[in-house]
Motif scaffolding. Structure first.
Motif, PDB file in Angstrom:
ATOM      1  N   SER A   1      67.344 121.572  15.488  1.00 48.16           N
ATOM      2  CA  SER A   1      67.629 122.890  14.821  1.00 48.16           C
ATOM      3  C   SER A   1      66.791 122.965  13.665  1.00 48.16           C
ATOM      4  CB  SER A   1      69.251 123.050  14.699  1.00 48.16           C
ATOM      5  OG  SER A   1      69.210 124.096  13.920  1.00 48.16           O
ATOM      6  N   THR A   2      66.155 124.128  13.369  1.00 47.85           N
ATOM      7  CA  THR A   2      65.288 124.438  12.278  1.00 47.85           C
ATOM      8  C   THR A   2      66.482 124.714  11.062  1.00 47.85           C
ATOM      9  OG1 THR A   2      64.956 126.636  12.745  1.00 47.85           O
ATOM     10  CG2 THR A   2      63.147 125.233  13.278  1.00 47.85           C
ATOM     11  N   LEU A   3      67.524 125.354  11.455  1.00 48.81           N
ATOM     12  CA  LEU A   3      68.701 125.794  10.609  1.00 48.81           C
ATOM     13  C   LEU A   3      69.016 124.322   9.900  1.00 48.81           C
ATOM     14  CD1 LEU A   3      70.424 127.692   8.832  1.00 48.81           C
ATOM     15  CD2 LEU A   3      71.952 127.750  10.963  1.00 48.81           C
TER      16      LEU A   3
ATOM     17  N   GLN B   1      67.884 121.611   9.889  1.00 47.23           N
ATOM     18  CA  GLN B   1      66.833 120.828   8.825  1.00 47.23           C
ATOM     19  C   GLN B   1      67.137 121.555   7.641  1.00 47.23           C
ATOM     20  OE1 GLN B   1      63.030 121.239  10.680  1.00 47.23           O
ATOM     21  NE2 GLN B   1      63.421 120.160  12.555  1.00 47.23           N
ATOM     22  N   GLU B   2      67.002 122.848   7.533  1.00 48.81           N
ATOM     23  CA  GLU B   2      67.080 123.595   6.003  1.00 48.81           C
ATOM     24  C   GLU B   2      68.292 123.239   5.342  1.00 48.81           C
ATOM     25  OE1 GLU B   2      66.763 127.689   6.989  1.00 48.81           O
ATOM     26  OE2 GLU B   2      64.861 127.587   7.893  1.00 48.81           O
ATOM     27  N   LEU B   3      69.470 123.056   5.982  1.00 50.19           N
ATOM     28  CA  LEU B   3      70.952 122.704   5.403  1.00 50.19           C
ATOM     29  C   LEU B   3      70.665 121.436   4.929  1.00 50.19           C
ATOM     30  CD1 LEU B   3      73.084 124.764   7.733  1.00 50.19           C
ATOM     31  CD2 LEU B   3      72.583 125.331   5.379  1.00 50.19           C
TER      32      LEU B   3
ATOM     33  N   GLN C   1      68.473 121.066   1.915  1.00 52.41           N
ATOM     34  CA  GLN C   1      69.346 121.672   0.847  1.00 52.41           C
ATOM     35  C   GLN C   1      70.451 120.655   0.273  1.00 52.41           C
ATOM     36  OE1 GLN C   1      71.111 125.252   1.780  1.00 52.41           O
ATOM     37  NE2 GLN C   1      71.790 125.593  -0.069  1.00 52.41           N
TER      38      GLN C   1
ATOM     39  N   ILE D   1      77.260 121.544   9.435  1.00 52.96           N
ATOM     40  CA  ILE D   1      76.058 121.877   9.938  1.00 52.96           C
ATOM     41  C   ILE D   1      76.335 122.263  11.487  1.00 52.96           C
ATOM     42  CG2 ILE D   1      73.657 121.108  10.093  1.00 52.96           C
ATOM     43  CD1 ILE D   1      73.697 119.760   7.513  1.00 52.96           C
TER      44      ILE D   1
ATOM     45  N   LYS E   1      77.627 125.436  11.727  1.00 57.62           N
ATOM     46  CA  LYS E   1      76.535 126.737  11.480  1.00 57.62           C
ATOM     47  C   LYS E   1      75.674 126.993  12.719  1.00 57.62           C
ATOM     48  CE  LYS E   1      76.944 126.922   6.489  1.00 57.62           C
ATOM     49  NZ  LYS E   1      77.582 128.418   6.593  1.00 57.62           N
ATOM     50  N   ILE E   2      75.276 125.751  13.254  1.00 55.68           N
ATOM     51  CA  ILE E   2      74.193 125.961  14.407  1.00 55.68           C
ATOM     52  C   ILE E   2      74.737 126.330  15.556  1.00 55.68           C
ATOM     53  CG2 ILE E   2      72.638 124.297  13.209  1.00 55.68           C
ATOM     54  CD1 ILE E   2      73.108 122.102  15.370  1.00 55.68           C
TER      55      ILE E   2
ATOM     56  N   GLY F   1      76.454 129.067  16.032  1.00 53.25           N
ATOM     57  CA  GLY F   1      75.909 130.591  15.966  1.00 53.25           C
ATOM     58  C   GLY F   1      77.163 131.353  16.693  1.00 53.25           C
TER      59      GLY F   1
ATOM     60  N   GLU G   1      67.386 123.623  20.278  1.00 52.38           N
ATOM     61  CA  GLU G   1      66.433 124.800  20.316  1.00 52.38           C
ATOM     62  C   GLU G   1      64.891 124.707  21.291  1.00 52.38           C
ATOM     63  OE1 GLU G   1      65.121 125.593  16.299  1.00 52.38           O
ATOM     64  OE2 GLU G   1      67.043 126.319  15.679  1.00 52.38           O
TER      65      GLU G   1
END
Length: 297
Positions: free
Chosen positions: A24-26, A28-30, A33, A70, A73-74, A76, A296
């Motif tokens: 998941s790209t989300l 990765q971002e989290l 962060q 996380i 969050k993924i 969705g 994904e």
């Protein structure tokens, strides 16, 4: 009604979270962060570290929190809780999941909590022990009549209670509990007496951090460890979260209350499936599941 539950310390494992990061790209971002917020690469330890590396206090609690939050969050749009609860540390994950805390603030508080607890552990030799096969009231009575500090700390499920306190007092209590008929009274490999009065220095330190953090109105009730009841008021959530470090985790009572209030499915969000096992021991008819996400394309 859908109840989402979040695990606490002890659920960590080597390689945890790597599948989320890669899928998941989300995620990765989290995770990136999180590395920035913590000031070190927790992803390196989570994805490649040994079980021993993951036991380090500054890593363990944030790692479990990150895996749980996380994952939530993924998920969705499929993540639709009617109620949430978390076991000890998991309460912070639950508060991000129901919108009370932001991801950033939740992670900062968990990191501060871990370091404050570590400091409190170093002040006095202390430990915890698992007690199996006795009624809660017998365990409570033996704790109350044992010299030194020893208290009931985790009401995990009927017949499984964890006690917490000074090393000598725990050892004495374990002997008394065995004499009373406990199937087991086993000292645990933990660094301190969590959820006992010996965590008071950590509670004081964490209290100021919690007081200075903004809590939103939650979008569904959280069943907090301290009260084992549904809470929707942000100020009350803060008060209970501060009390949590020195008060027992009333997990049995929380799950029973969630079922009374209409919970039909308990979905565990995070590493492992320990909480699902506890829910089944609390009520064998309860439906349980692990949170699953679709990678994904």
């Amino acid at each position: 009604m859908n109840a989402y539950i979040f695990p606490g310390q002890g659920a960590q494992f080597s390689g945890m979270g790597l599948d989320l990061y890669e899928g998941s790209t989300l995620a990765q971002e989290l995770f990136e962060q999180a590395n920035d917020i913590l000031g070190f690469s927790i992803t390196d330890v989570m994805f490649q570290g040994s079980a021993e590396d993951l036991k380090e206090t500054k890593v363990t609690q944030p790692a479990i929190f990150l895996h749980s939050v996380i994952l939530a969050k993924i998920l969705g749009n499929s993540f639709k809780p009617d109620m949430v609860a978390g076991h000890s540390l998991g309460e912070f994950s639950a508060l991000v999941a129901n919108g009370t805390l932001t991801f950033e603030d939740g992670l900062k508080l968990v990191s501060q909590r871990a370091l404050a607890m570590q400091k409190a552990c170093e002040l006095q030799p202390s430990t915890m022990a698992a007690v199996l096969g006795l009624d809660d009231d017998i365990v409570e009575k033996i704790c109350a009549t044992t010299d030194g500090i020893v208290v009931a700390a985790n009401y995990n499920c009927p017949g499984q209670l964890v006690i917490s306190g000074e090393v000598e007092a725990i050892n004495k209590a374990c002997e008394s509990l065995k004499e009373e008929g406990a199937r087991r009274a086993l000292v645990l490999p933990v660094g301190g007496a969590f959820h006992s009065p010996l965590m008071e220095p950590a509670r004081e330190e964490l209290a100021s951090a919690i007081e200075n953090t903004f809590f939103n109105k939650p979008n569904c009730p959280i069943y907090q460890n301290v009260t084992a009841s549904a809470v929707l008021d942000a100020a009350a959530i803060k008060t209970n979260l501060i009390s949590q470090l020195t008060a027992p985790v009333r997990w049995t009572q929380s799950v029973q209350q969630m079922i009374t209030d209409g919970a039909t499915l308990f979905t565990e969000v995070g590493p492992g499936n320990v909480l699902q096992g506890l829910v089944k021991k609390i009520n064998r008819d309860a439906q349980t599941a692990s949170a699953n996400y679709t990678k994904e394309a």
